[in-house]
Write an enzyme that holds these catalytic residues in place. Structure first.
Site, PDB file in Angstrom:
ATOM      1  N   GLU A   1     -34.560 -45.676 105.335  1.00 23.69           N
ATOM      2  CA  GLU A   1     -33.426 -46.458 104.831  1.00 23.69           C
ATOM      3  C   GLU A   1     -32.891 -47.397 105.919  1.00 23.69           C
ATOM      4  O   GLU A   1     -32.666 -46.992 107.054  1.00 23.69           O
ATOM      5  CB  GLU A   1     -32.337 -45.473 104.395  1.00 23.69           C
ATOM      6  CG  GLU A   1     -31.069 -46.079 103.841  1.00 23.69           C
ATOM      7  CD  GLU A   1     -30.096 -44.996 103.378  1.00 23.69           C
ATOM      8  OE1 GLU A   1     -29.074 -45.354 102.776  1.00 23.69           O
ATOM      9  OE2 GLU A   1     -30.361 -43.794 103.634  1.00 23.69           O
TER      10      GLU A   1
ATOM     11  N   LYS B   1     -29.818 -49.514  96.240  1.00 26.59           N
ATOM     12  CA  LYS B   1     -29.395 -48.120  96.113  1.00 26.59           C
ATOM     13  C   LYS B   1     -28.328 -47.992  95.026  1.00 26.59           C
ATOM     14  O   LYS B   1     -27.336 -48.726  95.029  1.00 26.59           O
ATOM     15  CB  LYS B   1     -28.857 -47.653  97.464  1.00 26.59           C
ATOM     16  CG  LYS B   1     -28.508 -46.192  97.590  1.00 26.59           C
ATOM     17  CD  LYS B   1     -28.104 -45.914  99.048  1.00 26.59           C
ATOM     18  CE  LYS B   1     -27.815 -44.470  99.326  1.00 26.59           C
ATOM     19  NZ  LYS B   1     -27.458 -44.255 100.755  1.00 26.59           N
TER      20      LYS B   1
ATOM     21  N   CYS C   1     -32.340 -42.385  99.379  1.00 25.60           N
ATOM     22  CA  CYS C   1     -31.507 -41.280  99.858  1.00 25.60           C
ATOM     23  C   CYS C   1     -30.604 -40.648  98.795  1.00 25.60           C
ATOM     24  O   CYS C   1     -31.025 -39.795  98.037  1.00 25.60           O
ATOM     25  CB  CYS C   1     -30.698 -41.734 101.070  1.00 25.60           C
ATOM     26  SG  CYS C   1     -30.170 -40.360 102.130  1.00 25.60           S
TER      27      CYS C   1
END
Length: 579
Positions: A44, A135, A171
């Site tokens: 990330e 994200k 994540c």
């Protein structure tokens, strides 16, 4: 259909060092290509470093990051590596346009400096950034405040690579139920789902988190009926430590391969073709690779402290460290961590004896420095204290604190003169109850490697480090007497810590309940703690918030560290009710 070779590159990057991060991405992609990888995945926000915090709000920073992604694509194409698919993390913009840039690369252009940033993954193929994913779930708890900074994504991303469908998420997207995982778990018209779920992570270390990650990934693998490849960053970034530990789990939850913690690593694994989904047909057999051996809990915490300090030193341009050596356990362990982080020859240990310093403490400090190969110096403070006393005539605690602060002045003076980083050897227990003189040798400086390690664990880590040395056929770095003698600040005759505090094993148990678990006085008493101990500890903790705010950064190793994790007002009249 041939296997799809996947490489997970867990690398150490630095926030804002876009050119250096770009060079690292290129180098690790070359390594992966040399091992025949078809797909290389980075963690990330690899390109920008993580966490970028409010740097993400600067349009100039976002433009530089996107230019760098385009440059990576163009450079790989020039080197004949355009056939390798590279997935990496960076920062994006919620409202963007694509403009044709140099060569065949596409570059993102922000419509306005006010456009919101996104936490983005991009896919690079054949000299272009061909796809992006923002994200969806933005964490807003503990050390995370991404919800304040980023705009959430809304669209899923599935890449087609050599006939395989690879879903991409970032994540927190796998930590929350629903969202993109639900979408990726569906089947297409032919009855096929994704072949692999790839997760890019910047997951900070905390003790015991490793098995939580693998269990979560196993659950998601079962949901999407495909392996999950989890790539995590490594290295220290301010008060966060990233431990790597990348892995692949199969749809049955088994760990197929994994990388070690706290080191950069390239984990290579082959994704086979799916077996035919015919009635009675055998399921796909997924190959296994190397699996890193788990670390002992004390080794894990110790290496986290070393990694955090090493990252802070290197990324902030320091080459050496200075600290006070008292002969006690905290300074001994801190100096050992420093020696393991940057080499004992780059550590300066200063003994600053006062009128009340014992001979054994001075001997232990000298012995420690010799074992570590550190630069050892002795600077008596009595003449300096006497000079202050001649003007101030302090008594009692004020006189004791004067001695401690003079030591802090000495260390900062040496630091200013010679360019060393001063580190504070104080531990979490002392910081919790304010058992430290503000601006003294135990709390002054730029970094505190034991900030999130309680006193009981300090002794355990010292024992582990010495035993590790013995196992390796080396001399234990920490003198035995530094571990076994009663802790003391040695600011008055016969002083020990337990003159002012409960025994550390009891203190740490109360602190764990009050701080880590946020239990109030009533809950503490229900646990069976003595009311007098509870009231004393709670009062000390509540009154010491102002000291904690001024304490240096230190690596987070527990589930709740002072600083980002626990945010309380300094000015507060709240006190636990006494019934």
């Amino acid at each position: 259909m041939a296997d799809l070779r996947i490489a997970l590159a867990q690398i150490d990057t630095c926030v804002g060092a876009i050119d250096q991060n770009t060079a690292a991405i290129l180098e690790w992609t070359r390594r992966a290509a040399g091992e025949g990888a078809d797909l290389v995945a980075f963690p990330e926000m690899t390109l920008t470093g993580y966490p970028v915090e409010d740097l993400a709000l600067r349009a100039s920073f976002r433009r530089a990051a996107w230019d760098a992604a385009a440059d990576v694509a163009a450079q790989l194409a020039r080197e004949g590596l355009g056939h390798v698919t590279v997935v990496l993390g960076t920062v994006g913009t919620s409202e963007t346009a694509l403009a044709r840039g140099a060569g065949a690369a596409e570059r993102e252009v922000s419509g306005s400096p006010a456009d919101l940033p996104t936490n983005r993954a991009v896919a690079i193929q054949h000299g272009k950034v061909v796809a992006s994913y923002d994200k969806h779930h933005l964490p807003n708890y503990g050390v995370f405040d991404e919800f304040r900074i980023f705009a959430p994504g809304t669209e899923p991303l599935v890449l087609e690579i050599a006939g395989r469908s690879v879903g991409i998420v970032i994540c927190e997207d796998i930590w929350q139920d629903g969202g993109p995982i639900t979408t990726l778990g569906g089947l297409d018209e032919a009855g096929h789902g994704i072949d692999l779920l790839l997760v890019l992570n910047g997951s900070p270390y905390e003790e015991g988190k490793g098995h939580v990650r693998t269990e979560l990934a196993a659950r998601r693998a079962r949901e999407v009926d495909a392996p999950v490849a989890y790539v995590n960053m490594v290295g220290g970034q301010d008060d966060l430590v990233f431990d790597g530990g990348s892995f692949v789990v199969g749809p049955d939850g088994a760990v197929l391969t994994s990388a070690p913690q706290f080191v950069e690593d390239l984990l290579v694994w082959d994704l086979p073709s799916r077996a035919p989904a015919a009635p009675g047909a055998a399921g796909t057999t997924y190959p296994t690779g190397r699996v890193a051996a788990p670390l002992h809990p004390d080794e894990e915490v110790y290496r986290a402290c070393v990694t955090g300090l090493a990252g802070y030193v290197r990324k902030n341009g320091f080459r050496s460290i200075v600290l006070g050596l008292s002969g006690g356990i905290d300074s001994a362990l801190s100096a050992t961590i420093a020696a393991d982080a940057i080499g004992g020859q780059n550590v300066v240990g200063v003994s600053m004896p006062s009128t009340y310093s014992s001979e054994h403490s001075k001997d232990d400090a000298a012995d420690l420095a010799k074992r570590l190969g550190a630069d050892y110096r002795v600077q008596p403070i009595a003449p300096m204290v006497d000079a202050f006393q001649g003007e101030l005539a302090l008594e009692g605690v004020a006189e004791e604190n004067l001695q401690a602060r003079v030591r802090g002045v000495v260390l900062m003076g040496i630091s200013n003169r010679e360019g060393h980083l001063v580190i504070a050897p104080g531990n979490k227990s002392e910081l919790a109850v304010g058992y430290a003189t503000i601006y003294d040798a135990g709390s002054i400086g730029g970094y505190a490697p034991l900030k999130d390690v309680d006193k009981s664990r300090v002794w355990a880590l010292a024992r582990w480090r010495n035993n590790a040395a013995l196992d390796a056929g080396e001399i234990p770095p920490i003198p035995e007497s530094s571990i076994t003698k009663p802790p003391s600040a040695e600011l008055r005759p016969g002083q020990t810590d337990q003159d002012s505090l409960p025994p550390y094993d009891l203190l740490d148990e109360v602190l764990d309940a009050y701080i880590e678990h946020a239990e109030g006085r009533a809950e503490l008493l229900a646990r069976g703690f003595d009311p007098e101990v509870v009231d004393k500890v709670v009062t000390l903790v509540d009154r010491a918030e102002w000291k904690r705010r001024q304490y240096p950064l230190g690596p987070k190793v527990t589930s709740l560290a002072f600083g980002r994790d626990r945010r309380l007002p300094v000015t507060s009249r709240w006190r636990e009710p006494v019934e």
